[in-house]
Design an enzyme around this catalytic site. Structure first.
Site, PDB file in Angstrom:
ATOM      1  N   LYS A  71       0.964  -1.102   0.050  1.00 48.99           N
ATOM      2  CA  LYS A  71      -0.143  -0.124   0.166  1.00 48.99           C
ATOM      3  C   LYS A  71       0.907   1.202   0.115  1.00 48.99           C
ATOM      4  CE  LYS A  71      -3.040   3.152   0.431  1.00 48.99           C
ATOM      5  NZ  LYS A  71      -4.421   3.279   1.202  1.00 48.99           N
ATOM      6  N   CYS A 106      -3.256  11.003   1.816  1.00 48.59           N
ATOM      7  CA  CYS A 106      -2.690   9.642   1.402  1.00 48.59           C
ATOM      8  C   CYS A 106      -1.436  10.041   0.929  1.00 48.59           C
ATOM      9  CB  CYS A 106      -3.762   8.922   0.462  1.00 48.59           C
ATOM     10  SG  CYS A 106      -5.439   8.693   1.149  1.00 48.59           S
TER      11      CYS A 106
HETATM   12  N1  SAJ Z   1      -2.476  15.025  -8.270  1.00 45.78           N
HETATM   13  C1  SAJ Z   1      -1.660  15.581  -9.346  1.00 45.78           C
HETATM   14  N2  SAJ Z   1      -1.230  14.838 -10.537  1.00 45.78           N
HETATM   15  C2  SAJ Z   1      -1.937  13.879 -10.726  1.00 45.78           C
HETATM   16  C3  SAJ Z   1      -2.629  13.179  -9.978  1.00 45.78           C
HETATM   17  C4  SAJ Z   1      -2.859  13.612  -8.583  1.00 45.78           C
HETATM   18  O1  SAJ Z   1      -0.904  16.528  -8.993  1.00 45.78           O
HETATM   19  O2  SAJ Z   1      -1.772  13.503 -12.116  1.00 45.78           O
HETATM   20  C5  SAJ Z   1      -2.409  15.396  -7.137  1.00 45.78           C
HETATM   21  C6  SAJ Z   1      -4.215  15.672  -6.709  1.00 45.78           C
HETATM   22  O3  SAJ Z   1      -4.352  16.883  -7.166  1.00 45.78           O
HETATM   23  C7  SAJ Z   1      -4.050  15.437  -5.297  1.00 45.78           C
HETATM   24  C8  SAJ Z   1      -2.905  14.523  -4.965  1.00 45.78           C
HETATM   25  O4  SAJ Z   1      -2.361  14.554  -5.957  1.00 45.78           O
HETATM   26  O5  SAJ Z   1      -3.760  16.970  -4.503  1.00 45.78           O
HETATM   27  C9  SAJ Z   1      -3.578  13.060  -4.589  1.00 45.78           C
HETATM   28  O6  SAJ Z   1      -4.805  12.987  -5.168  1.00 45.78           O
HETATM   29  P1  SAJ Z   1      -4.996  11.483  -5.975  1.00 45.78           P
HETATM   30  O7  SAJ Z   1      -6.101  11.466  -6.945  1.00 45.78           O
HETATM   31  O8  SAJ Z   1      -3.795  10.943  -6.666  1.00 45.78           O
HETATM   32  O9  SAJ Z   1      -5.101  10.300  -4.682  1.00 45.78           O
HETATM   33  P2  SAJ Z   1      -5.806  10.298  -3.652  1.00 45.78           P
HETATM   34  O10 SAJ Z   1      -4.938  10.759  -2.313  1.00 45.78           O
HETATM   35  O11 SAJ Z   1      -7.129  11.130  -3.657  1.00 45.78           O
HETATM   36  O12 SAJ Z   1      -6.088   8.864  -3.395  1.00 45.78           O
HETATM   37  C10 SAJ Z   1      -4.887   7.911  -3.377  1.00 45.78           C
HETATM   38  C11 SAJ Z   1      -5.027   6.850  -4.148  1.00 45.78           C
HETATM   39  N3  SAJ Z   1      -3.581   5.967  -4.743  1.00 45.78           N
HETATM   40  C12 SAJ Z   1      -3.334   5.825  -5.850  1.00 45.78           C
HETATM   41  O13 SAJ Z   1      -3.659   5.932  -6.673  1.00 45.78           O
HETATM   42  C13 SAJ Z   1      -2.115   5.089  -5.703  1.00 45.78           C
HETATM   43  C14 SAJ Z   1      -6.172   5.650  -3.777  1.00 45.78           C
HETATM   44  O14 SAJ Z   1      -6.291   4.575  -4.493  1.00 45.78           O
HETATM   45  C15 SAJ Z   1      -5.713   5.385  -2.265  1.00 45.78           C
HETATM   46  O15 SAJ Z   1      -6.892   4.557  -2.056  1.00 45.78           O
HETATM   47  C16 SAJ Z   1      -5.802   6.563  -1.506  1.00 45.78           C
HETATM   48  O16 SAJ Z   1      -4.560   7.261  -2.124  1.00 45.78           O
HETATM   49  C17 SAJ Z   1      -5.528   6.307  -0.255  1.00 45.78           C
HETATM   50  O17 SAJ Z   1      -6.557   6.200   0.646  1.00 45.78           O
HETATM   51  O18 SAJ Z   1      -4.322   5.896   0.235  1.00 45.78           O
END
Ligand code: SAJ
Length: 414
Positions: free
Chosen positions: A210, A264
Site C-alpha cells: 500500500k 494519503c
Molecule cells: N495529483 C496531481 N497530479 C496527478 C494526480 C494527482 O497533482 O496526475 C494530486 C491531486 O490533485 C491531489 C493529490 O495528487 O492533490 C492526490 O490525489 P490522487 O487522486 O492521486 O490520490 P488520493 O489521495 O485521492 O487517493 C490515493 C489513491 N492512490 C493511488 O492512486 C495509488 C487511492 O487509490 C488510495 O486508496 C488513496 O490514495 C489512499 O487512501 O491511500
C-alpha cells in the site's frame, strides 16, 4: 468460511469505514459501525453524511433504514472486526499509531476464539504484528499464542476518493495475514463482496505494498511537477509535452499541479522514509519536489501582481483535487492562504463544493469568498488551482485581459 449471516464490527466511520460498513450491511451482513465521535454517530444514525462522496448518502440511508447497520460509540462482540481509523503523521513525519492502538484495545475485550481482525488503515510495516501484541496485552486469557485463536490480517484500502463505491467492489484486494490461516480467512471474507481478484500474502508485504503504491504515484507526480518547472524555464507547454510523451507505449507521466494534497499520497511515503531513511532517497526527493510546488506557484502570482497597482487575484478552487469538497492538506488552500497572509493581492476565493469561507481564509481581511462569476468579473489575475468540472465551462472570453496562471492545465492544455 465467511458468510452473510456473520456480524461485522467496523471501527472508524470515516472515508473508508462508513462506505465499507454500509456496503456490507446492504449485502446482508449484520454490521455495527463504531466511532469515537458522537457527532459522526448521530449523523450516521440519522442516515446522513458528515463528508461528501458521490452516491454514499443513498447507500448509508438504505443500510441504516434496513436495520442491518447499527451505530454506536462502543464496540461489541462480532465475528469479524475491521479497523479503519486514521493513521496521520506527527510533526517529524513519524507515524501516529495512537488511533489504531486505541481501536485495537477497544475491540480486544470483545474478541472470542475464531474471530477475524482486519486492519484496513494504511500503516507502517510491522503494525499488524503490533496489533497481535496489543491484543495479547489486553487478553492474557487467550494464552501466549493469540494467533492460534484469533485470525489477524491487513487488507489495505485502496479506493480513490470520488470513486469509493465503485472501487470498494471492483478493486483487487491484497490480504496479508499474520499467518497463512489468517490470510485465507481474510481473503474468504473479501471474496463475498468484491469482484476484483483477492491475493494473499504476508502482513508485512501487504503493509508495504500500500505504501509503495502511493509513493509510486507521488514520485510520478513529482516528475510531472519537475517537468512543469523545466518547461516554464524553456518556454514549452508542459501539458502538450506530457500528452505527446504519453503517446509512447511505455510512458505514462501523470499531471503537474499546484502540489500534492490529501491525506494519503502526501502522507504515506513518509511511513517508508521513517522506517528506512537511508534507503529511500528517491521517495524523499519526490516529497521535497511536490512540497516545493506551492511556493513556486506563489512566486508566479507575486511576479504577476507586481504589474498591478491594486492587484486582485481569483483563486479558482480550494479542494485538494477535482470534484470533491475535501480541503485537508490542500495545496490550493495553502496557496490561497499564503497569498492573503503575505498581502500579495486582494484574494477572491472560489470553491463551489464548499458553502462557507474556510476559517483559515476568513480570518484575513483581504479575502472574500465569492462565486465563480463574480471572481471572473473582478480579478486581474486568474489562478486556477483545482480542475473542477464546473470550471471547465468557463468561457474563454472571460480570460481576455487577465493574467492566467493555470496550475492544472484547465485552459492552457492543448
Ligand atoms: N495529483 C496531481 N497530479 C496527478 C494526480 C494527482 O497533482 O496526475 C494530486 C491531486 O490533485 C491531489 C493529490 O495528487 O492533490 C492526490 O490525489 P490522487 O487522486 O492521486 O490520490 P488520493 O489521495 O485521492 O487517493 C490515493 C489513491 N492512490 C493511488 O492512486 C495509488 C487511492 O487509490 C488510495 O486508496 C488513496 O490514495 C489512499 O487512501 O491511500
Amino acid at each position: 468460511m465467511a458468510r452473510f449471516d456473520q456480524t461485522v464490527c467496523v471501527v472508524g466511520l470515516g472515508y473508508i469505514g462508513l462506505p465499507t460498513a454500509s456496503l456490507l450491511a446492504t449485502r446482508g451482513y449484520g454490521v455495527l459501525g463504531v466511532d469515537v465521535s458522537e457527532r459522526v454517530v448521530n449523523a450516521v444514525q440519522a442516515g446522513t453524511l458528515h463528508f461528501h462522496e458521490p452516491d454514499l448518502d443513498v447507500l448509508v440511508a438504505s443500510a441504516v433504514g434496513s436495520g442491518k447497520l447499527v451505530v454506536s460509540l462502543q464496540p461489541a462482540p462480532a465475528d469479524i472486526f475491521i479497523i479503519a481509523v486514521p493513521t496521520p503523521f506527527e510533526n517529524d513525519h513519524a507515524p501516529d499509531m495512537s488511533f489504531v492502538e486505541a481501536a485495537t484495545r477497544a475491540i480486544a475485550p470483545h474478541l472470542a476464539p475464531g474471530n477475524l481482525v482486519i486492519l484496513e488503515s494504511t500503516s507502517p510495516v510491522g503494525t499488524t504484528e503490533q496489533i497481535v501484541r496489543w491484543i495479547a496485552d489486553e487478553r492474557a486469557d487467550l494464552g501466549p499464542e493469540v494467533t492460534k485463536r484469533i485470525h489477524v490480517c491487513h487488507s489495505p484500502e485502496r479506493v480513490l476518493p470520488g470513486r469509493v463505491l465503485q472501487e470498494l467492489v471492483t478493486n483487487d484486494r491484497i490480504v496479508g495475514g499474520i499467518d497463512q490461516e489468517s490470510a485465507e480467512a481474510g481473503a474468504a471474507f473479501y471474496r463475498t463482496f468484491t469482484t476484483g481478484t483477492v491475493f494473499t500474502t504476508r502482513a508485512r508485504t501487504a503493509e508495504l505494498s500500500k505504501l509503495a503504491e502511493n509513493a509510486f504515484r507521488d514520485v510520478n507526480i513529482a516528475y510531472a511537477n519537475e517537468l512543469s518547472l523545466i518547461c516554464e524555464n524553456l518556454g514549452v507547454n508542459v501539458w502538450e509535452l506530457i500528452k505527446l510523451a504519453n503517446r509512447h507505449p511505455r510512458v505514462n507521466i501523470l499531471q503537474p499541479g499546484p502540489g500534492v494534497g490529501g491525506h494519503c499520497i502526501a502522507v504515506d511515503p513518509w511511513f517508508i522514509v521513517h522506517s528506512s531513511p537511508g534507503q529511500s532517497r528517491l521517495i524523499q526527493t519526490a516529497r521535497a519536489v511536490n512540497d516545493g510546488k506551492p511556493g513556486w506557484v506563489i512566486d508566479q502570482v507575486r511576479q504577476a501582481a507586481d504589474r498591478f497597482k491594486e492587484p486582485v487575484v481569483a483563486c479558482l478552487g480550494l479542494a485538494f483535487k477535482a470534484n470533491i469538497d475535501d480541503l485537508r492538506e490542500s495545496p490550493a488552500l495553502a496557496i490561497t492562504e499564503a497569498l492573503a497572509r503575505e498581502g500579495v493581492a486582494r484574494v477572491l476565493a472560489v470553491e463551489p463544493f464548499v458553502r462557507e469561507c474556510p476559517p483559515q481564509l476568513a480570518c484575513h481581511g483581504n479575502v472574500e469568498f465569492v462565486g465563480t462569476e463574480e471572481a471572473l468579473r473582478r480579478a486581474d489575475i486568474l489562478l486556477v488551482l483545482v480542475d473542477h468540472d464546473r470550471f471547465r465551462s468557463i468561457e474563454r472570453e472571460h480570460l481576455a485581459r487577465k493574467v492566467l496562471i493555470d496550475t492544472r492545465g484547465l485552459f492552457t492544455a492543448t
